[in-house]
Design an enzyme around this catalytic site. Structure first.
Site, PDB file in Angstrom:
ATOM      1  N   CYS A 382       0.824  -1.206   0.000  1.00 31.15           N
ATOM      2  CA  CYS A 382       0.000   0.000   0.000  1.00 31.15           C
ATOM      3  C   CYS A 382       0.866   1.267   0.000  1.00 31.15           C
ATOM      4  CB  CYS A 382      -0.980  -0.037   1.169  1.00 31.15           C
ATOM      5  SG  CYS A 382      -2.397   1.038   0.897  1.00 31.15           S
ATOM      6  N   HIS A 508      -3.502  -4.847   0.445  1.00 32.67           N
ATOM      7  CA  HIS A 508      -2.817  -5.410   1.616  1.00 32.67           C
ATOM      8  C   HIS A 508      -2.854  -6.939   1.553  1.00 32.67           C
ATOM      9  CE1 HIS A 508      -2.239  -1.724   3.981  1.00 32.67           C
ATOM     10  NE2 HIS A 508      -3.344  -1.304   3.384  1.00 32.67           N
ATOM     11  N   GLU A 510      -1.212  -9.023   3.146  1.00 34.42           N
ATOM     12  CA  GLU A 510      -0.981  -9.654   4.459  1.00 34.42           C
ATOM     13  C   GLU A 510      -2.258 -10.178   5.105  1.00 34.42           C
ATOM     14  OE1 GLU A 510      -0.490  -6.453   3.733  1.00 34.42           O
ATOM     15  OE2 GLU A 510      -1.029  -5.099   5.375  1.00 34.42           O
TER      16      GLU A 510
HETATM   17  N1  GLN Z   1      -1.891   6.732   3.070  1.00 34.55           N
HETATM   18  C1  GLN Z   1      -2.043   5.986   1.871  1.00 34.55           C
HETATM   19  C2  GLN Z   1      -3.424   6.122   1.267  1.00 34.55           C
HETATM   20  O1  GLN Z   1      -4.344   6.510   1.930  1.00 34.55           O
HETATM   21  C3  GLN Z   1      -1.711   4.521   2.084  1.00 34.55           C
HETATM   22  C4  GLN Z   1      -2.687   3.816   2.962  1.00 34.55           C
HETATM   23  C5  GLN Z   1      -2.163   2.500   3.456  1.00 34.55           C
HETATM   24  O2  GLN Z   1      -0.973   2.234   3.432  1.00 34.55           O
HETATM   25  N2  GLN Z   1      -3.041   1.647   3.949  1.00 34.55           N
HETATM   26  O3  GLN Z   1      -3.618   5.851   0.114  1.00 34.55           O
END
Ligand code: GLN
Length: 546
Positions: A382, A508, A510
């Site tokens: 992400c 994500h 994970e």
């Molecule tokens: N801050 C970033 C976004 O909002 C990444 C979010 C995250 O890593 N879950 O896109």
């Protein structure tokens, strides 16, 4: 009528109630029963999405896009089930529902009270969880510790449920602690006695006490606990610290807890529990033949629970490779102070997990530059994808000051910008792009080889995305956009062509890793670390699953 297990906690918080709950679920699954776990959280937040990871740890995202308590991650990993929005019931959600009904006039002029209105709402949600998921057994864990003021409506609700579902269909398990005090760590049962007294005052008599302890409990000690807490002798379960959490269901099974639960609930005992798969997981986790060191570079390092699923996904990949993955927790601001060379000197691979905001972001970018230029395997999750795109734009494309709009509104090169649908959103709660979306994998790419498939379904939680205006430039310089949304508009995976293993996802991964089924991107990372070559030959993780 379904069966219900209620899990409460006593003495102190953080004694592993979530893992105990998850392990009980595993023992039932190993007996062939279906389970629906549910976490009851007494806090007023509607969901965990607005809570600070320092205080609360990771926000776990379900397939259906709920931002939930991290215990749901334990449930999914141990029980091998997919949780849903209704698997996490917070006081905030309950109160909101009741107040909404009151405003609509649904209570027909009655005075709306904690008992029965709030407690009824809680009970309905517990019963609904079982019905919706068609489960043999609902396992409901009450967050917090017995004695907390805010926990009372939840305890009252689970007390009442005994009447509603019949006492033969439900049982109460209390997870407690037997502390060791003084110079010889003398074990003391008094806090447990008091905690059980508190529970009995509310009207709940526990059937089982899971006693967390640093030292084995003597026979006398168990007799004493059994007598003073009025719990049958077989229900006093010793729960010592384990080498790996994946051993805990095996430890409980050996102590007879699985059979005790099945018998107490009248679940048929046709065959002995099949623990083989979990024995193999624990064996591989405990005595691997290889080892490696992987850095997690983030800004919430002081509370490692903030990256719980990332940690577990790395451990799962290690289990599949017969490898102990040592985790180096590196605060990204340290990388800014020391430089990446020093901060990452001893690591074989680098992970930059999810994150928000500018603090520590430059340190993450330095760590990524180090991984890219030194051919160190890299996995970005992400924010870890967004930072990798910024690093590449600045250092390869020469777009100085390239950034994400999240951290620099004035950047001349907004290589990461707000998702279009996010532009008019003001509320912070549950408004990110959340939950499962499909991702099309480019044939022949590292991503497609790792997944061994053409499409991946993964969980998201973000507001920003790669800016499509820069796609051609990124690709021309060697960044492959190997995963995109089905309409092609959204970049979901990036990888580098001239690197042994450099891959990052906007989602994500994970959250979907399981101890017996490592996630392909984590599996590939550990493989690339163990078999350094010019071009990692990533085989599908399925091939090495336990
Ligand atoms: N801050 C970033 C976004 O909002 C990444 C979010 C995250 O890593 N879950 O896109």
């Amino acid at each position: 009528m379904g069966k219900y297990i209620f899990v409460t906690g006593g003495v102190v918080s953080s004694i592993g109630k979530g893992i105990a709950t998850a392990s009980i679920g595993r023992m039932l699954r190993n007996r062939g029963f279906s389970v629906a776990p549910i976490k009851l959280d007494p806090y007023i937040n509607v969901d965990a999405g607005t809570m600070n990871p320092y205080q609360h740890g990771e926000v776990f995202v379900t397939n259906d896009g709920a931002e939930t308590d991290l215990d749901l991650g334990h449930y999914e990993r141990f029980m091998d089930v997919d949780c849903v929005r209704d698997s996490n019931v917070t006081a905030g959600r309950v109160y909101k529902a009741v107040i909404d009904k009151e405003r609509k006039g649904d209570y027909l002029g009655n005075t709306v009270q904690v008992i029965p209105h709030i407690t009824n709402e809680i009970k309905e949600r517990i019963l609904l969880a079982g019905r919706l998921q068609n489960a043999d057994v609902v396992i409901a864990e009450v967050g917090g510790t017995v004695g907390d003021i805010e926990g009372l409506p939840f305890l009252e609700a689970i007390r009442q449920l005994r009447k509603d579902v019949g006492s033969e269909n439900c049982m109460y398990i209390h997870v407690t602690m037997i502390p060791g005090v003084g110079p010889w760590d003398e074990l003391k049962t008094k806090p447990t006695q008091h905690s059980v007294i508190k529970l009995r005052e509310i009207g709940i008599a526990p059937d089982v006490l899971i006693c967390r302890s640093k030292k084995p409990l003597s026979e006398e000690m168990r007799d004493k606990i059994s007598m003073f807490c009025d719990v049958q002798r077989a229900g006093v379960i010793e729960a010592l610290d384990a080498e790996t959490i994946y051993e805990i269901p095996l430890m409980y099974e050996r102590s007879g807890l699985g059979d005790l639960v099945a018998d107490r609930l009248g679940l048929p005992r046709t065959e002995p529990a099949n623990m083989m798969e979990w024995e193999e997981i624990a064996r591989r986790a405990n005595a691997p033949s290889k080892s490696c060191r992987i850095a997690i570079v983030g800004k919430y390092i002081e509370n490692r629970d903030a990256y719980l699923s990332v940690q577990e996904a790395l451990i799962h990949a290690g289990i599949a490779h017969d490898c102990r993955v040592h985790l180096d927790w590196i605060d990204s601001t340290t990388v800014e102070d020391q430089g990446a060379e020093r901060a990452l000197a001893n690591v074989d691979g680098v992970v930059v997990p999810g994150g928000y905001g500018s603090r520590g972001a430059e340190g993450k970018i330095l760590a990524i530059e180090y991984a890219r230029t030194r051919n160190k395997p890299y996995l970005g999750l992400c924010y870890g994808l967004q930072m990798a795109v910024i690093e590449f734009a600045r250092n390869v494309l020469g777009l100085t000051d390239a950034n994400t709009e999240e951290n620099d509104q004035q950047t001349p090169y907004p290589v990461v910008h707000l998702l279009p649908e996010q532009r008019n959103i003001d509320d912070k709660g549950a408004t990110m792009r959340l939950g499962v979306y499909p991702c099309r994998l480019e044939p022949g790419s590292l991503a497609a080889r790792a997944y061994g498939d053409a499409v991946a379904y993964e969980r998201h939680r973000h507001r920003y995305e790669v800016n499509n205006e820069f796609r051609d430039q990124l690709e021309a310089a060697g960044m492959r956009l190997s995963g995109v949304s089905p309409d092609g508009k959204l970049v979901e995976i990036i990888e580098l062509i001239d690197h042994p293993y450099f891959i990052a996802s906007q989602f994500h991964p994970e959250f979907k890793s399981r101890p017996n089924r490592p996630h392909p991107l984590f599996f590939g990372l550990v493989q690339a670390v163990l078999e350094p070559s010019d071009r990692a030959v990533v085989q599908s993780a399925q091939a090495s699953a336990v």
